[in-house]
Design a protein around this motif. Structure first.
Motif, PDB file in Angstrom:
ATOM      1  N   GLU A   1      14.386  12.893  -3.926  1.00 42.31           N
ATOM      2  CA  GLU A   1      14.030  11.657  -2.885  1.00 42.31           C
ATOM      3  C   GLU A   1      12.697  10.898  -3.816  1.00 42.31           C
ATOM      4  N   PHE A   2      12.396   9.519  -3.123  1.00 43.09           N
ATOM      5  CA  PHE A   2      11.143   8.788  -3.562  1.00 43.09           C
ATOM      6  C   PHE A   2      10.200   9.148  -2.551  1.00 43.09           C
ATOM      7  N   TYR A   3       9.113   8.948  -3.185  1.00 41.58           N
ATOM      8  CA  TYR A   3       7.835   9.297  -2.415  1.00 41.58           C
ATOM      9  C   TYR A   3       6.954   8.190  -2.320  1.00 41.58           C
ATOM     10  N   TYR A   4       6.016   7.862  -1.144  1.00 41.57           N
ATOM     11  CA  TYR A   4       4.954   6.842  -1.105  1.00 41.57           C
ATOM     12  C   TYR A   4       4.278   6.704  -2.220  1.00 41.57           C
ATOM     13  N   TRP A   5       3.537   7.435  -2.669  1.00 40.01           N
ATOM     14  CA  TRP A   5       2.146   6.970  -3.462  1.00 40.01           C
ATOM     15  C   TRP A   5       2.914   7.055  -4.955  1.00 40.01           C
ATOM     16  N   ASP A   6       3.887   8.291  -5.007  1.00 44.24           N
ATOM     17  CA  ASP A   6       4.445   8.226  -6.597  1.00 44.24           C
ATOM     18  C   ASP A   6       5.345   6.660  -6.738  1.00 44.24           C
ATOM     19  N   THR A   7       5.788   6.226  -5.634  1.00 39.77           N
ATOM     20  CA  THR A   7       6.559   4.911  -6.053  1.00 39.77           C
ATOM     21  C   THR A   7       5.539   3.744  -6.605  1.00 39.77           C
ATOM     22  N   TYR A   8       4.494   3.596  -5.771  1.00 37.59           N
ATOM     23  CA  TYR A   8       3.666   2.529  -6.311  1.00 37.59           C
ATOM     24  C   TYR A   8       3.561   2.793  -8.022  1.00 37.59           C
ATOM     25  N   TRP A   9       3.069   3.870  -8.588  1.00 40.75           N
ATOM     26  CA  TRP A   9       2.929   4.067  -9.882  1.00 40.75           C
ATOM     27  C   TRP A   9       4.221   3.805 -10.883  1.00 40.75           C
ATOM     28  N   THR A  10       5.341   4.252 -10.169  1.00 46.19           N
ATOM     29  CA  THR A  10       6.565   4.071 -10.428  1.00 46.19           C
ATOM     30  C   THR A  10       7.254   2.603 -10.773  1.00 46.19           C
ATOM     31  N   ILE A  11       6.619   1.840  -9.766  1.00 46.80           N
ATOM     32  CA  ILE A  11       7.064   0.499  -9.726  1.00 46.80           C
ATOM     33  C   ILE A  11       6.016  -0.298 -10.910  1.00 46.80           C
ATOM     34  N   GLU A  12       4.808  -0.025 -11.104  1.00 41.10           N
ATOM     35  CA  GLU A  12       3.842  -0.268 -11.986  1.00 41.10           C
ATOM     36  C   GLU A  12       4.642  -0.224 -13.325  1.00 41.10           C
ATOM     37  N   GLY A  13       5.151   0.962 -13.695  1.00 42.30           N
ATOM     38  CA  GLY A  13       6.029   1.262 -14.776  1.00 42.30           C
ATOM     39  C   GLY A  13       7.411   0.505 -14.900  1.00 42.30           C
ATOM     40  N   LEU A  14       8.090   0.446 -13.929  1.00 39.73           N
ATOM     41  CA  LEU A  14       9.444  -0.529 -14.134  1.00 39.73           C
ATOM     42  C   LEU A  14       9.041  -2.122 -14.448  1.00 39.73           C
ATOM     43  N   ILE A  15       8.162  -2.407 -13.793  1.00 42.63           N
ATOM     44  CA  ILE A  15       7.778  -3.897 -13.924  1.00 42.63           C
ATOM     45  C   ILE A  15       7.406  -4.348 -15.486  1.00 42.63           C
TER      46      ILE A  15
END
Length: 202
Positions: A169-183
């Motif tokens: 599943e996805f997690y709250y704080w992990d997703t913030y940094w994941t989105i940084e990388g996706l961008i």
């Protein structure tokens, strides 16, 4: 234009993270989990105490094949003290852990996104390429064939990046940094979908 779009997305993500952080403290927030199979009840207690799996997370990640009340009724008919019967009960009534999500190939992923051309160091470029490849491996979508009360997840409408390994599943704080990388990888459609997933959760 593209840079402005990326900056706007990061502002939105930051705002949503702040909102999500305060929601649990609000008086009207619902209990985090009350599912009779995965959060409370005798089945959870017996299965987890019985240590049928080396990882306690495995059971709660196993969606049921039938609506939960049917599974409860079947459980009440068996000898729950018999370990072999319990194991067969799990085999007969549950899918394998993680079956409620499916791999997804994102339409905005590229094997060689533009930012890699700006990295001169071969070592760093290889490292960045490896991270970019992770997006391809870790993106999931909800398995819509699983019935509504047959799982422990909160389904979301758009693809998402999971944490990997035992985490499906996805997690709250992990997703913030994941989105940084996706961008950085120019995966703006996936980023937009994950932001909308957070809005869906709120």
């Amino acid at each position: 234009m593209m840079s402005n779009q990326k900056n706007i997305m990061m502002v939105i993500v930051s705002y949503l993270m702040m909102v999500c952080m305060f929601i649990p403290s609000m008086s009207y927030a619902q209990p985090p989990c009350d599912h009779p199979l995965y959060c409370t009840g005798p089945i959870l207690d017996i299965i987890q105490r019985g240590q049928f799996f080396t990882d306690d997370k495995t059971y709660v990640d196993m969606p049921t094949k039938y609506p939960y009340q049917q599974v409860v009724d079947l459980f009440n008919k068996i000898d729950s003290q018999n370990r072999s019967i319990l194991f067969q009960f799990l085999q007969d009534n549950y899918y394998s852990a993680g079956s409620d999500v499916e791999p997804h190939i994102p339409n905005d992923w590229s094997i060689s996104p533009p930012f890699l051309n700006n990295i001169n160091s071969t070592e760093l470029r290889d490292f960045a390429t490896g991270i970019n490849n992770k997006w391809y491996d870790l993106i999931r979508v909800w398995n819509e064939s699983i019935c509504a009360d047959c799982h422990s997840h909160i389904p979301v409408p758009n693809p998402f990046v999971i944490a990997g390994s035992r985490f499906r599943e996805f997690y709250y704080w992990d997703t913030y940094w994941t989105i940084e990388g996706l961008i950085v990888s120019n995966m703006l459609n996936t980023t937009r979908g994950m932001i909308l997933n957070f809005l869906y959760l709120v």
